[in-house]
Design a protein around this motif. Structure first.
Motif, mmCIF file in Angstrom:
data_model
loop_
_atom_site.group_PDB
_atom_site.id
_atom_site.type_symbol
_atom_site.label_atom_id
_atom_site.label_comp_id
_atom_site.label_asym_id
_atom_site.label_seq_id
_atom_site.Cartn_x
_atom_site.Cartn_y
_atom_site.Cartn_z
ATOM 1 N N GLU A 65 71.264 -66.881 31.081
ATOM 2 C CA GLU A 65 72.702 -67.105 30.942
ATOM 3 C C GLU A 65 72.984 -68.582 31.173
ATOM 4 O O GLU A 65 72.772 -69.111 32.262
ATOM 5 N N ARG A 66 73.455 -69.234 30.143
ATOM 6 C CA ARG A 66 73.660 -70.677 30.173
ATOM 7 C C ARG A 66 74.792 -71.058 31.132
ATOM 8 O O ARG A 66 75.768 -70.320 31.289
ATOM 9 N N ASN A 67 74.673 -72.219 31.761
ATOM 10 C CA ASN A 67 75.686 -72.739 32.684
ATOM 11 C C ASN A 67 76.731 -73.515 31.881
ATOM 12 O O ASN A 67 76.434 -74.565 31.304
ATOM 13 N N ILE A 68 77.954 -73.004 31.843
ATOM 14 C CA ILE A 68 79.000 -73.591 30.997
ATOM 15 C C ILE A 68 79.361 -75.014 31.410
ATOM 16 O O ILE A 68 79.841 -75.809 30.594
ATOM 17 N N SER A 69 79.122 -75.376 32.649
ATOM 18 C CA SER A 69 79.498 -76.712 33.120
ATOM 19 C C SER A 69 78.461 -77.776 32.774
ATOM 20 O O SER A 69 78.710 -78.967 32.974
ATOM 21 N N GLU A 70 77.306 -77.358 32.249
ATOM 22 C CA GLU A 70 76.237 -78.303 31.932
ATOM 23 C C GLU A 70 76.149 -78.513 30.423
ATOM 24 O O GLU A 70 75.831 -77.593 29.676
ATOM 25 N N THR A 71 76.419 -79.739 29.988
ATOM 26 C CA THR A 71 76.302 -80.053 28.563
ATOM 27 C C THR A 71 74.856 -79.952 28.101
ATOM 28 O O THR A 71 74.565 -79.447 27.016
ATOM 29 N N TYR A 72 73.955 -80.432 28.933
ATOM 30 C CA TYR A 72 72.522 -80.307 28.657
ATOM 31 C C TYR A 72 71.912 -79.393 29.712
ATOM 32 O O TYR A 72 71.362 -79.832 30.710
ATOM 33 N N ASP A 73 72.075 -78.105 29.478
ATOM 34 C CA ASP A 73 71.553 -77.068 30.370
ATOM 35 C C ASP A 73 70.044 -76.952 30.138
ATOM 36 O O ASP A 73 69.596 -76.752 29.006
ATOM 37 N N VAL A 74 69.246 -77.075 31.208
ATOM 38 C CA VAL A 74 67.795 -77.128 31.023
ATOM 39 C C VAL A 74 67.083 -76.097 31.891
ATOM 40 O O VAL A 74 67.569 -75.685 32.948
ATOM 41 N N LEU A 75 65.903 -75.697 31.400
ATOM 42 C CA LEU A 75 64.911 -74.968 32.179
ATOM 43 C C LEU A 75 63.669 -75.860 32.228
ATOM 44 O O LEU A 75 63.097 -76.184 31.179
ATOM 45 N N GLU A 76 63.277 -76.259 33.420
ATOM 46 C CA GLU A 76 62.092 -77.106 33.580
ATOM 47 C C GLU A 76 60.898 -76.228 33.942
ATOM 48 O O GLU A 76 60.905 -75.538 34.960
ATOM 49 N N ILE A 77 59.870 -76.257 33.093
ATOM 50 C CA ILE A 77 58.673 -75.441 33.296
ATOM 51 C C ILE A 77 57.495 -76.385 33.507
ATOM 52 O O ILE A 77 57.063 -77.072 32.575
ATOM 53 N N ILE A 78 56.988 -76.436 34.736
ATOM 54 C CA ILE A 78 55.852 -77.299 35.054
ATOM 55 C C ILE A 78 54.568 -76.502 34.868
ATOM 56 O O ILE A 78 54.400 -75.424 35.449
ATOM 57 N N ALA A 79 53.654 -77.019 34.065
ATOM 58 C CA ALA A 79 52.396 -76.326 33.796
ATOM 59 C C ALA A 79 51.511 -76.328 35.033
ATOM 60 O O ALA A 79 51.645 -77.183 35.917
ATOM 61 N N ASN A 80 50.575 -75.364 35.097
ATOM 62 C CA ASN A 80 49.674 -75.305 36.247
ATOM 63 C C ASN A 80 48.484 -76.248 36.107
ATOM 64 O O ASN A 80 47.477 -76.117 36.798
ATOM 65 N N GLY A 81 48.617 -77.208 35.226
ATOM 66 C CA GLY A 81 47.638 -78.271 35.046
ATOM 67 C C GLY A 81 48.144 -79.214 33.976
ATOM 68 O O GLY A 81 49.100 -78.902 33.252
ATOM 69 N N PRO A 82 47.550 -80.396 33.839
ATOM 70 C CA PRO A 82 48.012 -81.342 32.815
ATOM 71 C C PRO A 82 47.707 -80.847 31.407
ATOM 72 O O PRO A 82 46.711 -80.157 31.180
ATOM 73 N N MET A 83 48.564 -81.190 30.464
ATOM 74 C CA MET A 83 48.347 -80.800 29.073
ATOM 75 C C MET A 83 47.239 -81.643 28.457
ATOM 76 O O MET A 83 47.064 -82.816 28.788
ATOM 77 N N PHE A 84 46.499 -81.014 27.549
ATOM 78 C CA PHE A 84 45.557 -81.762 26.732
ATOM 79 C C PHE A 84 46.339 -82.634 25.742
ATOM 80 O O PHE A 84 47.571 -82.640 25.737
ATOM 81 N N ASP A 85 45.633 -83.345 24.901
ATOM 82 C CA ASP A 85 46.241 -84.264 23.931
ATOM 83 C C ASP A 85 47.281 -83.526 23.075
ATOM 84 O O ASP A 85 46.972 -82.518 22.431
#
Length: 435
Positions: A65-85
Motif C-alpha cells: 500500500e503506497r504512502n500518499i505523502s511520498e512522491t517517490y515512495d520506495v522499497l529498499e531491498i539490500i541483497a545478501n551479498g554484492p551483485m555480480f557485473d
C-alpha cells in the motif's frame, strides 16, 4: 544445410539462456535473497494471491500500500551479498522482471540499482547506478512487467558490487494505491546462500537461506530484521521481528504453515525454535488443519537474549501436523517486540547445540595457505564460505566429515577474511588472517 540449421538453433538457445539468466530475488514462499531495509508504505508479506492466473499461480505474494505523502515512495531491498557485473542489464542482453497486479493500465514501475553505502535520501544522484522502467498494460490481473534501461544517474559507480534494488510503484505521484507483486527477478548476487540446498522437511525458516514456512495469519507485524544480538547461540545475519498487536482481550497469534506439508517425524521429532524478547510466558500449539494435536507452555527466562526451545513431538509422530500456532504473552494487552529464528526439526535436543570455539577448532590463524578445521559436533557435514574485506565471496565448499581434521587450500592474497561455517542447525563466523 542441416548442420548450419543445427548451429543456428544452438546459438539461439544459448542466447535465450543468457537473456533469462537473472536470479529470483523473492517469491514470498521459498526464496528471498534480499532484506527489505526501508519501506515508505505498508507491505504485507505472504499475502494470499488475490487472483491466480497463468502468469502467477502462486499461493502467496506481497501486498503493498503506497504512502500518499511520498512522491517517490520506495522499497529498499539490500541483497545478501554484492551483485555480480550488471553491465548486461544496461546493454539490454539481460532484463529484470516482476509480476505485478496493479489497479490501472499505464502505471510506471521503476527499479534503481543502488549502492546503499553511499546513497542517502538527500544526495541524488550519488550512489544510484542505473534506472530501469516498465509500464503496466492490464488492470486488476497479474502480468509480468519487464524493465528496460532508462539511464545512469551516477555513471562513476562500478558495474560490480552494487548492493541494492530500489523498487518504486508509480513514482513522481502522490497516491495511496494498493499493488500486489511477486517473483522479482534481478541481477545475480554473490551471496552466502549461493549453492545452498534447502531441506524443507527439516529446516523450516531462518530468514537467511531457509524460507519454508507460510505465515498464514499474524495478529501483529512480522518482518525480516537484522539479528538484534549476534552471539554464540545465534550468529545469523537476519531473523524475524514480531510486534504484538493484541485485541482487547490480549489475544495475539501467529499461524505458521509448513510449506512441505505434514511433518515427517519418523527420525527427526524434536521441534526447535529460537526466541528473543521480554521475560514472558508463551504457548506453542501443533495442529492439523483444524485441531490441536499437542501443545506446550514455556517461558522466556532471560530478557532480550536468544534462547533455544526444543519440543519433543515423538509421542505424536504418527499424527498429521501441518502448522504451529504461537501465542506470546497470551491474555495481556501490550505491544512488546520479539525476535524469532532458526525454526526446524532435529533428531535429538543435543543436536541443537550451537557452534562456538568450544566445539570447533580452526588453525593456524594467521595462516599461509592451508587452513585446518576440526569439530567435536556429530553433524554429517558443514558448508563453509570465505568473504574478503569488501564482502565478496572468494571461496566456498563443503566438509563431509567434520569430526576429522579437514584442510582447505586457501590460495588467497594477504589480508583479513571472514570465514562462515554453516551446519544443519548452526552458524559460526570467524575472522582469519592470511599472511
Amino acid at each position: 544445410m542441416i548442420k548450419k540449421t543445427f548451429t543456428i538453433i544452438i546459438l539461439f538457445f544459448i542466447s535465450i539462456q543468457t537473456i533469462s539468466s537473472q536470479e529470483l530475488w523473492d517469491d514470498f514462499e521459498q526464496k528471498r535473497i534480499g532484506y527489505y531495509n526501508f519501506i515508505h508504505g505498508v507491505m504485507t508479506i505472504n499475502t494470499a494471491n488475490p487472483s491466480p492466473n497463468s502468469v502467477n499461480s502462486s499461493d502467496f505474494c506481497a501486498k503493498y500500500e503506497r504512502n500518499i505523502s511520498e512522491t517517490y515512495d520506495v522499497l529498499e531491498i539490500i541483497a545478501n551479498g554484492p551483485m555480480f557485473d550488471v553491465s548486461d542489464y544496461i546493454s539490454g542482453s539481460k532484463k529484470m522482471k516482476i509480476d505485478v497486479y496493479s489497479p490501472a493500465v499505464g502505471i510506471p514501475i521503476q527499479i534503481t540499482l543502488e549502492d546503499s553505502t553511499t546513497a542517502t535520501p538527500t544526495n541524488y544522484p550519488t550512489g544510484r547506478h542505473s534506472e530501469y522502467i516498465g509500464v503496466t498494460s492490464v488492470a486488476n490481473q497479474w502480468e509480468t512487467v519487464e524493465l528496460v534501461f532508462n539511464g545512469q544517474p551516477d555513471p562513476s559507480l562500478s558495474n560490480v558490487g552494487i548492493t541494492s534494488i530500489i523498487l518504486l510503484f508509480n513514482p513522481a505521484t502522490n497516491t495511496d494505491d494498493t499493488y500486489y507483486f511477486d517473483n522479482l527477478m534481478g541481477p545475480e548476487v554473490n551471496g552466502a546462500c549461493n549453492g545452498f540446498i534447502p531441506n524443507p522437511q527439516v529446516d523450516f525458516q531462518d530468514w537467511d537461506c531457509n524460507w519454508n514456512i507460510n505465515f498464514g495469519y499474524t495478529s501483529g507485524e512480522l518482518l525480516q530484521s537484522y539479528n538484534p544480538a549476534v552471539g554464540s547461540l545465534n550468529q545469523s545475519k537476519y531473523s524475524a521481528k514480531y510486534t504484538r498487536v493484541p485485541d482487547s482481550n490480549g489475544e495475539d497469534v501467529l499461524i505458521a504453515n509448513f510449506s512441505a506439508g505434514s511433518l515427517n517425524l519418523s527420525s527427526n521429532n524434536i521441534f526447535r525454535i529460537q526466541l528473543y524478547g521480554p521475560p514472558r510466558p508463551f504457548k506453542i500449539s501443533f495442529q492439523d488443519d483444524t485441531t490441536e494435536v499437542i501443545s506446550f507452555n514455556r517461558t522466556i527466562s532471560s530478557a532480550n537474549q536468544w534462547q533455544q526451545f526444543p519440543f519433543d513431538l515423538s509421542s505424536v509422530s504418527g499424527q498429521n501436523i501441518n502448522r504451529f500456532v504461537l501465542f506470546l504473552d497470551q491474555g495481556v494487552v501490550n505491544f512488546d517486540v520479539y525476535y524469532i529464528d532458526n525454526i526446524g526439526l532435529s533428531s535429538s535436543p543435543s543436536s541443537t547445540i550451537e557452534l562456538n570455539d568450544q566445539f570447533v577448532t580452526i588453525f593456524p590463524n594467521p595462516v599461509d595457505d592451508k587452513l585446518f578445521i576440526r569439530s567435536s559436533i556429530n553433524n554429517s557435514e558443514f558448508d563453509f564460505f570465505i568473504y574478503d574485506s569488501k564482502g565478496i565471496l572468494v571461496k566456498k565448499g563443503r566438509i563431509y566429515n567434520p569430526k576429522s581434521i579437514n584442510n582447505i587450500n586457501l590460495e588467497l592474497s594477504s589480508g583479513i577474511y571472514s570465514l562462515i561455517i554453516r551446519s544443519k542447525n548452526n552458524v559460526l563466523t570467524k575472522k582469519i588472517s592470511v599472511k
